[in-house]
Design a protein around this motif. Structure first.
Motif, PDB file in Angstrom:
ATOM      1  N   ILE B 144     -59.935  16.416  21.004  1.00 13.68           N
ATOM      2  CA  ILE B 144     -59.933  17.889  21.094  1.00 13.68           C
ATOM      3  C   ILE B 144     -60.883  18.340  22.206  1.00 13.68           C
ATOM      4  O   ILE B 144     -60.546  19.227  22.998  1.00 13.68           O
ATOM      5  N   ASN B 145     -62.046  17.707  22.292  1.00 13.64           N
ATOM      6  CA  ASN B 145     -62.969  18.033  23.384  1.00 13.64           C
ATOM      7  C   ASN B 145     -62.340  17.734  24.739  1.00 13.64           C
ATOM      8  O   ASN B 145     -62.417  18.552  25.666  1.00 13.64           O
ATOM      9  N   ARG B 146     -61.721  16.537  24.850  1.00 15.85           N
ATOM     10  CA  ARG B 146     -61.144  16.146  26.151  1.00 15.85           C
ATOM     11  C   ARG B 146     -60.007  17.063  26.559  1.00 15.85           C
ATOM     12  O   ARG B 146     -59.850  17.402  27.734  1.00 15.85           O
ATOM     13  N   ALA B 147     -59.175  17.457  25.590  1.00 14.91           N
ATOM     14  CA  ALA B 147     -58.037  18.321  25.909  1.00 14.91           C
ATOM     15  C   ALA B 147     -58.505  19.725  26.305  1.00 14.91           C
ATOM     16  O   ALA B 147     -57.864  20.405  27.113  1.00 14.91           O
ATOM     17  N   GLY B 148     -59.628  20.133  25.736  1.00 18.82           N
ATOM     18  CA  GLY B 148     -60.220  21.413  26.133  1.00 18.82           C
ATOM     19  C   GLY B 148     -59.404  22.640  25.769  1.00 18.82           C
ATOM     20  O   GLY B 148     -59.492  23.668  26.433  1.00 18.82           O
ATOM     21  N   ASN B 149     -58.620  22.564  24.705  1.00 15.94           N
ATOM     22  CA  ASN B 149     -57.822  23.727  24.287  1.00 15.94           C
ATOM     23  C   ASN B 149     -58.567  24.688  23.371  1.00 15.94           C
ATOM     24  O   ASN B 149     -58.032  25.726  23.005  1.00 15.94           O
ATOM     25  N   THR B 150     -59.776  24.329  22.974  1.00 12.55           N
ATOM     26  CA  THR B 150     -60.574  25.258  22.164  1.00 12.55           C
ATOM     27  C   THR B 150     -61.779  25.652  23.014  1.00 12.55           C
ATOM     28  O   THR B 150     -62.162  24.925  23.921  1.00 12.55           O
ATOM     29  N   ALA B 197     -61.673  36.606  13.616  1.00 18.87           N
ATOM     30  CA  ALA B 197     -61.801  35.983  14.939  1.00 18.87           C
ATOM     31  C   ALA B 197     -62.611  34.694  14.859  1.00 18.87           C
ATOM     32  O   ALA B 197     -62.229  33.665  15.423  1.00 18.87           O
ATOM     33  N   GLU B 198     -63.714  34.747  14.115  1.00 16.39           N
ATOM     34  CA  GLU B 198     -64.540  33.544  13.952  1.00 16.39           C
ATOM     35  C   GLU B 198     -63.781  32.435  13.222  1.00 16.39           C
ATOM     36  O   GLU B 198     -63.894  31.264  13.555  1.00 16.39           O
ATOM     37  N   GLN B 199     -63.018  32.831  12.194  1.00 16.36           N
ATOM     38  CA  GLN B 199     -62.249  31.843  11.440  1.00 16.36           C
ATOM     39  C   GLN B 199     -61.248  31.130  12.334  1.00 16.36           C
ATOM     40  O   GLN B 199     -61.084  29.921  12.278  1.00 16.36           O
ATOM     41  N   LYS B 200     -60.571  31.932  13.148  1.00 12.88           N
ATOM     42  CA  LYS B 200     -59.571  31.377  14.054  1.00 12.88           C
ATOM     43  C   LYS B 200     -60.203  30.358  14.991  1.00 12.88           C
ATOM     44  O   LYS B 200     -59.662  29.288  15.247  1.00 12.88           O
ATOM     45  N   LYS B 201     -61.388  30.727  15.488  1.00 13.46           N
ATOM     46  CA  LYS B 201     -62.101  29.878  16.424  1.00 13.46           C
ATOM     47  C   LYS B 201     -62.527  28.570  15.754  1.00 13.46           C
ATOM     48  O   LYS B 201     -62.360  27.487  16.313  1.00 13.46           O
ATOM     49  N   LEU B 202     -63.042  28.691  14.530  1.00 16.19           N
ATOM     50  CA  LEU B 202     -63.545  27.511  13.836  1.00 16.19           C
ATOM     51  C   LEU B 202     -62.393  26.605  13.381  1.00 16.19           C
ATOM     52  O   LEU B 202     -62.544  25.387  13.295  1.00 16.19           O
ATOM     53  N   TRP B 203     -61.243  27.200  13.089  1.00 11.35           N
ATOM     54  CA  TRP B 203     -60.083  26.415  12.662  1.00 11.35           C
ATOM     55  C   TRP B 203     -59.335  25.835  13.864  1.00 11.35           C
ATOM     56  O   TRP B 203     -58.475  24.964  13.710  1.00 11.35           O
ATOM     57  N   SER B 204     -59.674  26.299  15.067  1.00 17.05           N
ATOM     58  CA  SER B 204     -58.883  25.958  16.258  1.00 17.05           C
ATOM     59  C   SER B 204     -58.811  24.458  16.497  1.00 17.05           C
ATOM     60  O   SER B 204     -57.784  23.946  16.957  1.00 17.05           O
ATOM     61  N   ALA B 205     -59.877  23.735  16.155  1.00 19.48           N
ATOM     62  CA  ALA B 205     -59.850  22.289  16.381  1.00 19.48           C
ATOM     63  C   ALA B 205     -58.749  21.655  15.542  1.00 19.48           C
ATOM     64  O   ALA B 205     -58.001  20.795  16.007  1.00 19.48           O
ATOM     65  N   ARG B 206     -58.644  22.091  14.278  1.00 16.03           N
ATOM     66  CA  ARG B 206     -57.603  21.545  13.408  1.00 16.03           C
ATOM     67  C   ARG B 206     -56.220  21.940  13.940  1.00 16.03           C
ATOM     68  O   ARG B 206     -55.311  21.116  14.004  1.00 16.03           O
ATOM     69  N   LYS B 207     -56.107  23.194  14.327  1.00 17.73           N
ATOM     70  CA  LYS B 207     -54.825  23.720  14.804  1.00 17.73           C
ATOM     71  C   LYS B 207     -54.356  22.984  16.063  1.00 17.73           C
ATOM     72  O   LYS B 207     -53.167  22.750  16.251  1.00 17.73           O
ATOM     73  N   GLU B 208     -55.291  22.646  16.915  1.00 18.15           N
ATOM     74  CA  GLU B 208     -54.942  22.064  18.214  1.00 18.15           C
ATOM     75  C   GLU B 208     -54.880  20.535  18.179  1.00 18.15           C
ATOM     76  O   GLU B 208     -54.679  19.913  19.226  1.00 18.15           O
ATOM     77  N   LEU B 214     -51.166  15.076  22.239  1.00 19.30           N
ATOM     78  CA  LEU B 214     -49.972  15.013  23.095  1.00 19.30           C
ATOM     79  C   LEU B 214     -50.328  15.277  24.553  1.00 19.30           C
ATOM     80  O   LEU B 214     -49.742  14.687  25.465  1.00 19.30           O
ATOM     81  N   SER B 215     -51.309  16.137  24.762  1.00 14.16           N
ATOM     82  CA  SER B 215     -51.649  16.502  26.144  1.00 14.16           C
ATOM     83  C   SER B 215     -52.315  15.340  26.882  1.00 14.16           C
ATOM     84  O   SER B 215     -52.428  15.364  28.107  1.00 14.16           O
ATOM     85  N   LEU B 216     -52.776  14.313  26.147  1.00  9.15           N
ATOM     86  CA  LEU B 216     -53.409  13.169  26.805  1.00  9.15           C
ATOM     87  C   LEU B 216     -52.395  12.125  27.276  1.00  9.15           C
ATOM     88  O   LEU B 216     -52.757  11.151  27.921  1.00  9.15           O
ATOM     89  N   ARG B 217     -51.114  12.327  26.902  1.00  8.26           N
ATOM     90  CA  ARG B 217     -50.099  11.383  27.377  1.00  8.26           C
ATOM     91  C   ARG B 217     -50.040  11.394  28.901  1.00  8.26           C
ATOM     92  O   ARG B 217     -50.090  12.455  29.521  1.00  8.26           O
ATOM     93  N   THR B 218     -49.907  10.194  29.453  1.00  7.26           N
ATOM     94  CA  THR B 218     -49.631  10.109  30.890  1.00  7.26           C
ATOM     95  C   THR B 218     -48.162   9.733  31.024  1.00  7.26           C
ATOM     96  O   THR B 218     -47.500   9.479  30.018  1.00  7.26           O
ATOM     97  N   SER B 219     -47.654   9.667  32.240  1.00  8.27           N
ATOM     98  CA  SER B 219     -46.227   9.345  32.382  1.00  8.27           C
ATOM     99  C   SER B 219     -45.983   7.946  31.826  1.00  8.27           C
ATOM    100  O   SER B 219     -46.728   7.007  32.108  1.00  8.27           O
ATOM    101  N   GLY B 220     -44.983   7.824  30.980  1.00  3.46           N
ATOM    102  CA  GLY B 220     -44.675   6.528  30.379  1.00  3.46           C
ATOM    103  C   GLY B 220     -45.317   6.292  29.030  1.00  3.46           C
ATOM    104  O   GLY B 220     -44.874   5.444  28.273  1.00  3.46           O
TER     105      GLY B 220
END
Lengths: 344, 344
Positions: B144-150, B197-208, B214-220
């Protein structure tokens, strides 16, 4: 009752609370429910798995022990409620629930059945987390007084009996939410019991309902007891019109029910064939009205022999044929509890 | 998500919360569940009735609309989870739940997966009325940290995510009960969110979680995601040993799950055939261990094509034959979603 007696030092209990003579096997057979269903669901929700002997002699276990599974068809839920027509259940694994930290019982009277029913509907629609809500009509309350099996005299008017359960704070919240809804629907002040002894005493009228009615039988008289269930939004209408018909036919019968599930019972005392015909009309009219309201001919008692004629009306030919196809597949010679639910 | 968006001004919501791309039909097909199942149950519990077109062209409605019924076999629960193999579902009537008065989200970290799992087990065994409890392992948190979606950085250590829901008082009670159990199991201090808003933010790791992986997939590269469920008492053992195996095989995969239901997922990233074989071993070992613990090869994803080989092991020949007998009775030419769950 025996099971919960055995469990009493474990802080766990089995929450399904049908009539006091019910046995586990029968509870599986009918998918029984009772007073606690509004909070804890029905028998189906508390069966982990079943061992079943099928008509061909094979022994199957419906599933393993995880809380949830998506592995194949839900055979447990098919067997529960099948009234012994698909196989002989030889082992039943049940879930248990932790005993709540705090419990309470509350009683409120109302001027009419409609007002009492509408209060119960409001409470369920608002998802107030009650433990149970039961409705008893004026006749039932008077029957309890006449039978004298409880050590007090009850007001002979429509009454709601509540169970409360949860943490200390949540019970307090629940009681206060129920209190204001009841008030708005014209209910009396709450009579509330907190200690175990007081709770037992206050719940005793509900507990003794059936026995009280049965104790009024004289030699030759019989009791017809049956149930229907309708969508919650319609239960006040149904209760009202059924009550009127019972009175207009001059029958001596009571209404009580698990009103929070839209499920209620008529229990009618009768004597001889002429009166039996009136009872039959009264019961059949109740069922037909329930079906008109998109309800069911039986909420918890099952079809058995007595409700077979209504099943077609309730489900339609296609759905009934689907059930029979399953029956034929698993029991081609129609050996298992033949004659129940439907005929070959 | 679309349904709840439509419902947002009604004070009602649909509580089943699977992965964000789920559709109602698929949710019926697999008896799906997701994060809220520990409180609200699975899809089966929220289906009022279904209209189904059977293989012979007949159209059946499984039941009417009452909250409960004992009228014949439970066809709704048979169709839900049957993965389209018994008929085509054309109409689905769902129940909704009232939006709770108060909600909250809490996050706690643990030194080990075992400690986190045991805290969750304690909470469920004590029937603390949480809304949800989700476990994410150190790899998942790092993904989740590497993907950076939160919009924050998370501690990369086993973590429990909680939802709380109820009345104001009951949420306070629940949070305090959870707090002491978590403490006793070596958890960190609670991070708690109250505003939406805070709840959404704190739950975001689970949500994402899934998207991040999936976002860490490379081609192949591919992702294998699968689930099992075991009795709650065994889930800490299973989580621990599966984690060890994934690491020892040198695979890059995460574990996350609906730990309160004894249900969890492995999501493994792999590249090429050699690595695929390792993944296969890892997943198959997880399933076999779950079965040894009296669990299921799938808690919510369904059997589909990928788990057919495990179904026999899980259920035994007799139970599988019973399922097939029902299949043959309703779909003799094996027309409905052929190849899923089992072969003809």
């Amino acid at each position: 009752m025996d099971l919960n007696e055995k469990l009493k030092d474990t802080r766990l209990f089995f929450p399904i609370d049908p009539g006091p003579t019910a046995r586990i096997g029968g509870m599986v057979g009918t998918n029984c429910s009772g007073t606690n269903a509004v909070r804890y669901g029905t028998m189906r929700d508390w069966v982990v798995n079943l061992t079943v002997v099928l008509a061909d002699g094979s022994i199957v276990k419906t599933r393993r022990r995880p809380r949830k599974s998506s592995a194949g068809y839900n055979l447990s839920s098919l067997i529960v409620g099948s009234e012994g027509t698909l196989g002989i259940v030889t082992e039943i694994t049940l879930k248990l629930a932790p005993v709540p930290e705090e419990t309470g019982v509350g009683v409120v009277t109302f001027p009419t059945m409609r007002a009492a029913a509408e209060a119960a509907i409001d409470i369920v629609h608002k998802a107030v987390p009650i433990g149970a809500v039961e409705i008893l009509d004026d006749v039932q309350m008077s029957v309890i007084n006449r039978a004298g099996n409880t050590d007090r005299t009850w007001q002979e008017t429509p009454t709601l009996f509540f169970k409360f359960a949860g943490s200390k704070h949540s019970v307090k919240d629940t009681v206060s939410q129920v209190g204001s809804i009841v008030k708005a629907r014209g209910g009396s002040d709450f009579e509330f019991a907190k200690t175990e002894a007081e709770q037992k005493k206050l719940w005793s009228a509900r507990k003794e309902s059936l026995w009280s009615m049965l104790s009024l039988r004289t030699s030759g008289s019989e009791v017809w007891s049956t149930d229907v269930a309708v969508p919650l939004s319609r239960v006040a209408d149904l209760v009202e019109v059924c009550k009127e018909e019972m009175d207009s036919l001059g029958l001596f019968g009571s209404m009580l029910g698990h009103i929070g599930d839209g499920n209620f019972h008529e229990t009618i005392l009768y004597d001889g064939n002429t009166e039996r015909q009136k009872v039959e009309k009264c019961v059949h009219d109740m069922v037909r009205r329930a079906l008109e309201m998109d309800g069911t001919c039986t909420g918890e008692h099952g079809v058995g022999l007595g409700k077979k004629e209504f099943l077609l009306e309730e489900l339609g030919a296609g759905t009934l044929e689907m059930m029979k196809a399953i029956k034929r597949a698993l029991d081609p010679s129609w050996l298992m509890n033949p004659g129940k639910i439907f005929d070959a």
